[in-house]
Motif scaffolding. Structure first.
Motif, PDB file in Angstrom:
ATOM      1  N   LEU A   1      30.440 -19.462  52.111  1.00  0.00           N
ATOM      2  CA  LEU A   1      31.115 -18.189  51.871  1.00  0.00           C
ATOM      3  C   LEU A   1      30.564 -17.106  52.795  1.00  0.00           C
ATOM      4  CD1 LEU A   1      33.141 -16.592  50.212  1.00  0.00           C
ATOM      5  CD2 LEU A   1      31.351 -16.219  48.493  1.00  0.00           C
ATOM      6  N   VAL A   2      29.248 -17.082  52.965  1.00  0.00           N
ATOM      7  CA  VAL A   2      28.638 -16.114  53.880  1.00  0.00           C
ATOM      8  C   VAL A   2      29.111 -16.364  55.317  1.00  0.00           C
ATOM      9  CG1 VAL A   2      26.447 -15.379  54.890  1.00  0.00           C
ATOM     10  CG2 VAL A   2      26.620 -15.720  52.430  1.00  0.00           C
ATOM     11  N   MET A   3      29.173 -17.636  55.709  1.00  0.00           N
ATOM     12  CA  MET A   3      29.622 -17.959  57.058  1.00  0.00           C
ATOM     13  C   MET A   3      31.070 -17.519  57.298  1.00  0.00           C
ATOM     14  SD  MET A   3      27.115 -19.324  58.776  1.00  0.00           S
ATOM     15  CE  MET A   3      26.099 -18.096  57.945  1.00  0.00           C
ATOM     16  N   ILE A   4      31.927 -17.693  56.294  1.00  0.00           N
ATOM     17  CA  ILE A   4      33.330 -17.292  56.436  1.00  0.00           C
ATOM     18  C   ILE A   4      33.445 -15.772  56.576  1.00  0.00           C
ATOM     19  CG2 ILE A   4      35.552 -17.199  55.240  1.00  0.00           C
ATOM     20  CD1 ILE A   4      34.908 -19.942  54.075  1.00  0.00           C
ATOM     21  N   VAL A   5      32.688 -15.041  55.749  1.00  0.00           N
ATOM     22  CA  VAL A   5      32.725 -13.578  55.843  1.00  0.00           C
ATOM     23  C   VAL A   5      32.232 -13.111  57.209  1.00  0.00           C
ATOM     24  CG1 VAL A   5      31.751 -11.447  54.896  1.00  0.00           C
ATOM     25  CG2 VAL A   5      32.524 -13.253  53.351  1.00  0.00           C
ATOM     26  N   LEU A   6      31.164 -13.733  57.706  1.00  0.00           N
ATOM     27  CA  LEU A   6      30.668 -13.358  59.040  1.00  0.00           C
ATOM     28  C   LEU A   6      31.693 -13.686  60.122  1.00  0.00           C
ATOM     29  CD1 LEU A   6      26.912 -14.470  58.827  1.00  0.00           C
ATOM     30  CD2 LEU A   6      27.852 -12.157  58.691  1.00  0.00           C
ATOM     31  N   ALA A   7      32.401 -14.806  59.968  1.00  0.00           N
ATOM     32  CA  ALA A   7      33.443 -15.153  60.942  1.00  0.00           C
ATOM     33  C   ALA A   7      34.571 -14.126  60.905  1.00  0.00           C
ATOM     34  CB  ALA A   7      33.984 -16.555  60.651  1.00  0.00           C
ATOM     35  N   ILE A   8      34.954 -13.693  59.704  1.00  0.00           N
ATOM     36  CA  ILE A   8      35.972 -12.642  59.595  1.00  0.00           C
ATOM     37  C   ILE A   8      35.487 -11.361  60.260  1.00  0.00           C
ATOM     38  CG2 ILE A   8      37.191 -11.156  57.947  1.00  0.00           C
ATOM     39  CD1 ILE A   8      37.242 -13.514  56.010  1.00  0.00           C
TER      40      ILE A   8
ATOM     41  N   PHE B   1      29.611  -8.409  50.930  1.00  0.00           N
ATOM     42  CA  PHE B   1      28.244  -8.826  50.614  1.00  0.00           C
ATOM     43  C   PHE B   1      27.689  -8.078  49.406  1.00  0.00           C
ATOM     44  CE2 PHE B   1      26.775 -10.701  54.950  1.00  0.00           C
ATOM     45  CZ  PHE B   1      27.645 -11.753  54.739  1.00  0.00           C
ATOM     46  N   LEU B   2      28.049  -6.795  49.268  1.00  0.00           N
ATOM     47  CA  LEU B   2      27.581  -6.031  48.109  1.00  0.00           C
ATOM     48  C   LEU B   2      28.126  -6.635  46.820  1.00  0.00           C
ATOM     49  CD1 LEU B   2      26.042  -3.596  47.034  1.00  0.00           C
ATOM     50  CD2 LEU B   2      28.117  -2.226  47.327  1.00  0.00           C
ATOM     51  N   LEU B   3      29.429  -6.970  46.809  1.00  0.00           N
ATOM     52  CA  LEU B   3      30.004  -7.609  45.628  1.00  0.00           C
ATOM     53  C   LEU B   3      29.353  -8.962  45.362  1.00  0.00           C
ATOM     54  CD1 LEU B   3      32.158  -7.825  43.403  1.00  0.00           C
ATOM     55  CD2 LEU B   3      33.681  -8.854  45.111  1.00  0.00           C
ATOM     56  N   MET B   4      29.079  -9.728  46.422  1.00  0.00           N
ATOM     57  CA  MET B   4      28.472 -11.045  46.253  1.00  0.00           C
ATOM     58  C   MET B   4      27.081 -10.931  45.631  1.00  0.00           C
ATOM     59  SD  MET B   4      27.587 -13.925  49.152  1.00  0.00           S
ATOM     60  CE  MET B   4      29.141 -13.622  49.967  1.00  0.00           C
ATOM     61  N   ILE B   5      26.284  -9.988  46.094  1.00  0.00           N
ATOM     62  CA  ILE B   5      24.927  -9.820  45.570  1.00  0.00           C
ATOM     63  C   ILE B   5      24.966  -9.426  44.096  1.00  0.00           C
ATOM     64  CG2 ILE B   5      22.837  -8.418  45.743  1.00  0.00           C
ATOM     65  CD1 ILE B   5      23.351  -8.293  48.777  1.00  0.00           C
TER      66      ILE B   5
ATOM     67  N   LEU C   1      36.121 -17.162  41.052  1.00  0.00           N
ATOM     68  CA  LEU C   1      36.530 -15.758  41.097  1.00  0.00           C
ATOM     69  C   LEU C   1      35.752 -14.986  42.155  1.00  0.00           C
ATOM     70  CD1 LEU C   1      36.914 -14.888  37.302  1.00  0.00           C
ATOM     71  CD2 LEU C   1      38.735 -15.010  39.004  1.00  0.00           C
ATOM     72  N   MET C   2      34.462 -15.237  42.233  1.00  0.00           N
ATOM     73  CA  MET C   2      33.648 -14.545  43.236  1.00  0.00           C
ATOM     74  C   MET C   2      34.127 -14.864  44.639  1.00  0.00           C
ATOM     75  SD  MET C   2      29.557 -14.894  44.062  1.00  0.00           S
ATOM     76  CE  MET C   2      29.816 -16.498  44.823  1.00  0.00           C
ATOM     77  N   THR C   3      34.407 -16.136  44.906  1.00  0.00           N
ATOM     78  CA  THR C   3      34.874 -16.534  46.236  1.00  0.00           C
ATOM     79  C   THR C   3      36.166 -15.808  46.598  1.00  0.00           C
ATOM     80  OG1 THR C   3      33.860 -18.711  46.003  1.00  0.00           O
ATOM     81  CG2 THR C   3      35.591 -18.486  47.657  1.00  0.00           C
ATOM     82  N   GLY C   4      37.119 -15.795  45.666  1.00  0.00           N
ATOM     83  CA  GLY C   4      38.386 -15.133  45.944  1.00  0.00           C
ATOM     84  C   GLY C   4      38.235 -13.644  46.184  1.00  0.00           C
ATOM     85  N   LEU C   5      37.455 -12.977  45.320  1.00  0.00           N
ATOM     86  CA  LEU C   5      37.297 -11.531  45.457  1.00  0.00           C
ATOM     87  C   LEU C   5      36.524 -11.157  46.722  1.00  0.00           C
ATOM     88  CD1 LEU C   5      36.539 -10.525  41.755  1.00  0.00           C
ATOM     89  CD2 LEU C   5      38.643 -10.124  43.048  1.00  0.00           C
ATOM     90  N   VAL C   6      35.495 -11.940  47.058  1.00  0.00           N
ATOM     91  CA  VAL C   6      34.717 -11.641  48.266  1.00  0.00           C
ATOM     92  C   VAL C   6      35.581 -11.794  49.510  1.00  0.00           C
ATOM     93  CG1 VAL C   6      32.845 -12.498  49.719  1.00  0.00           C
ATOM     94  CG2 VAL C   6      32.457 -12.144  47.292  1.00  0.00           C
ATOM     95  N   LEU C   7      36.355 -12.866  49.585  1.00  0.00           N
ATOM     96  CA  LEU C   7      37.229 -13.057  50.742  1.00  0.00           C
ATOM     97  C   LEU C   7      38.313 -11.986  50.794  1.00  0.00           C
ATOM     98  CD1 LEU C   7      37.641 -16.941  50.776  1.00  0.00           C
ATOM     99  CD2 LEU C   7      36.199 -15.532  52.241  1.00  0.00           C
ATOM    100  N   LEU C   8      38.828 -11.596  49.624  1.00  0.00           N
ATOM    101  CA  LEU C   8      39.843 -10.533  49.588  1.00  0.00           C
ATOM    102  C   LEU C   8      39.275  -9.210  50.076  1.00  0.00           C
ATOM    103  CD1 LEU C   8      42.764  -9.917  48.749  1.00  0.00           C
ATOM    104  CD2 LEU C   8      41.900  -9.322  46.475  1.00  0.00           C
ATOM    105  N   LEU C   9      38.050  -8.906  49.660  1.00  0.00           N
ATOM    106  CA  LEU C   9      37.408  -7.670  50.130  1.00  0.00           C
ATOM    107  C   LEU C   9      37.144  -7.710  51.627  1.00  0.00           C
ATOM    108  CD1 LEU C   9      34.761  -6.488  47.501  1.00  0.00           C
ATOM    109  CD2 LEU C   9      36.741  -5.259  48.345  1.00  0.00           C
TER     110      LEU C   9
END
Length: 487
Positions: free
Chosen positions: A6-13, A56-60, A163-171
């Motif tokens: 999930l972190v890698m995907i967010v960094l790629a985005i 990342f803030l939501l993930m933490i 839910l966390m995965t979906g919301l983090v990617l959406l954010l």
């Protein structure tokens, strides 16, 4: 989805948003960066920050809050009679978590199907057999309430992670779109990026303060809980340390506190003179070649793991002292584990703390002060005693304080070199123990945190914290007093 991916995907985005934002800003300026308010990289950085920071803030926050929420929900659904036979809810929930982890591992290894793992009518014996076959058994017997709670725990965690995965990617995607819409020539991207970096620096600087506050609060709350079930008058008034998880414990702190201070004093008596004399020699008398070899050689001592020092105390220093002070010698020492053994080895460990810091402080004294002393007819030794050391005294006190704090908090050397006996004795050849060693022993294993024998560890830790704080305040007073006198 695992957190790593999930972190890698967010960094790629974020990287994609950086490239798109930079290109969009340049395209809006007709390819000429002079028409932009900020450099193109700022526009790309603005998009990347808006993609990463909220996600990342939501993930933490989610990773911190989800275990607490799930555990409270599962604990609330447990039957009323689940806590019995001297157990506690914390132990029951630890059992639930371990069972859930065992189920996950069994499913991952193929020893159990996902349908069976989530079945509400699973056969307990079959369940236990499959966990044993997968090498994941965590208890001898899994009861039906524990199994049901573990399945609920596992299901709620799986839902929460989804839910966390979906919301983090959406954010992350929403932040990218937001940043791209701001990538026009007139946008003050530099101001936004610099404000974001400033906020990041403030957050980084606040981590140490917030961590300290969290540690102190956790100690305070658990210490208060301890004193609710065990009188403070007995804790500070008793001279006996005799914990028993069967009840009727005597938890007096003074034998542990005496052992801590006694071993620390012996360690400082070894480390301070040797370290300070070594620092004076290296800074004032040694040649460059000698200093280049001796200083790193001394500092190597600081990099040796404390468990190695403990083994050195147990296998070398203890038998050596026994040969001199034991039954074959003076007859003062009954075994190799004693206060003197731990104190000598701990003093050796602390030498580089005193030596290296004192050497740096002495070298920081201006050469003009030495030259003025020589001009008045003082010898080199007189200059060191009357000019250099008084000028460097605040730093030397800080080095000694650091060594004292390190000695008070040491554990492994004490466990292996000093023994585990809690006693009040002036004989340095007796076995004793310290506060830190007993904190470890009281919290080892599945301790029942509703009992005073486990909660006493927090009271011991709070006492050490107050002692260390007092040392810091006293050292600050000494430093200011001598600094004012010198100036």
């Amino acid at each position: 989805m695992p957190v790593f991916w999930l972190v890698m995907i967010v960094l790629a985005i974020a990287i994609g948003g950086y490239i798109l934002g930079r290109g969009r800003a340049l395209a809006g300026a007709g390819g000429d960066s002079r028409h932009l308010h900020s450099l193109p990289n700022y526009y790309g950085s603005n998009v990347a920050i808006k993609a990463v920071a909220p996600a990342f803030l939501l993930m933490i926050v989610w990773l911190i809050a989800q275990p607490i929420f799930v555990s409270s929900q599962v604990a609330g659904d447990l039957p009323d009679g689940i806590v019995a036979d001297g157990s506690s809810m914390s132990l029951v929930m630890a059992e639930v978590r371990r069972t859930a982890e065992g189920i996950n591992a069994a499913v991952a290894s193929g020893a159990m199907s996902p349908e069976m793992a989530s079945s509400g009518r699973a056969d307990i014996s079959d369940f236990t057999t499959r966990l044993q076959d997968a090498g994941q058994i965590v208890t001898a017997t899994i009861t039906q309430p524990i199994l049901n709670a573990a399945q609920s725990y596992r299901a709620m965690n799986a839902t929460g992670n989804l839910l966390m995965t979906g919301l983090v990617l959406l954010l992350a995607l929403g932040g990218t779109v937001w940043g791209l819409r701001e990538s026009y020539p007139e946008f003050r991207a530099r101001n936004v990026v610099e404000a974001s970096v400033r906020a990041l620096l403030i957050a980084a600087a606040s981590i140490a303060i917030l961590t300290t506050i969290g540690i102190v609060l956790s100690l305070i709350f658990n210490t208060i809980e301890f004193f609710r079930i065990y009188p403070a008058s007995d804790f500070f008034g008793s001279m006996t340390w005799s914990p028993s998880f069967q009840g009727n414990s005597q938890l007096g702190i003074w034998p542990l506190l005496w052992g801590t201070l006694y071993i620390s004093i012996i360690a400082l008596l070894v480390a301070v003179p040797i370290g300070l004399f070594a620092a004076i020699y290296l800074s004032e008398y040694a040649s460059k070649n000698v200093r280049a070899f001796a200083k790193p050689a001394i500092e190597v001592l600081a990099g040796i793991p404390t468990i190695v020092y403990g083994l050195f105390a147990l296998l070398t220093v203890g038998p050596l002292l026994m040969g001199v002070f034991g039954n074959d010698g003076l007859g003062w020492m009954q075994s190799g584990t004693a206060v003197m053994t731990a104190g000598l080895v701990m003093g050796i460990m602390l030498i580089p703390f005193v030596s290296s810091l004192s050497d740096d402080i002495i070298n920081a004294v201006p050469q003009a002060m030495r030259d003025g002393s020589y001009g008045l007819g003082a010898t080199k030794s007189e200059t060191i005693r009357q000019v250099v050391l008084p000028a460097a005294l605040p730093g030397i006190v800080g080095a000694i304080l650091l060594a004292a704090s390190r000695a008070i908090g040491e554990t492994m050397i004490v466990v292996l070199g000093a023994g585990a006996a809690a006693r009040l004795s002036l004989n340095p050849f007796d076995a004793m123990t310290t506060v830190t060693a007993k904190i470890v022993s009281q919290l080892t294993g599945d301790s029942d945190f509703a009992s005073p024998e486990a909660l006493v560890a927090f009271a011991l830790g709070m006492t050490l914290f107050i002692i260390t704080l007092g040392l810091n305040v006293f050292a600050l007073y000494i430093v200011r007093k001598y600094r004012e006198q010198y100036e």
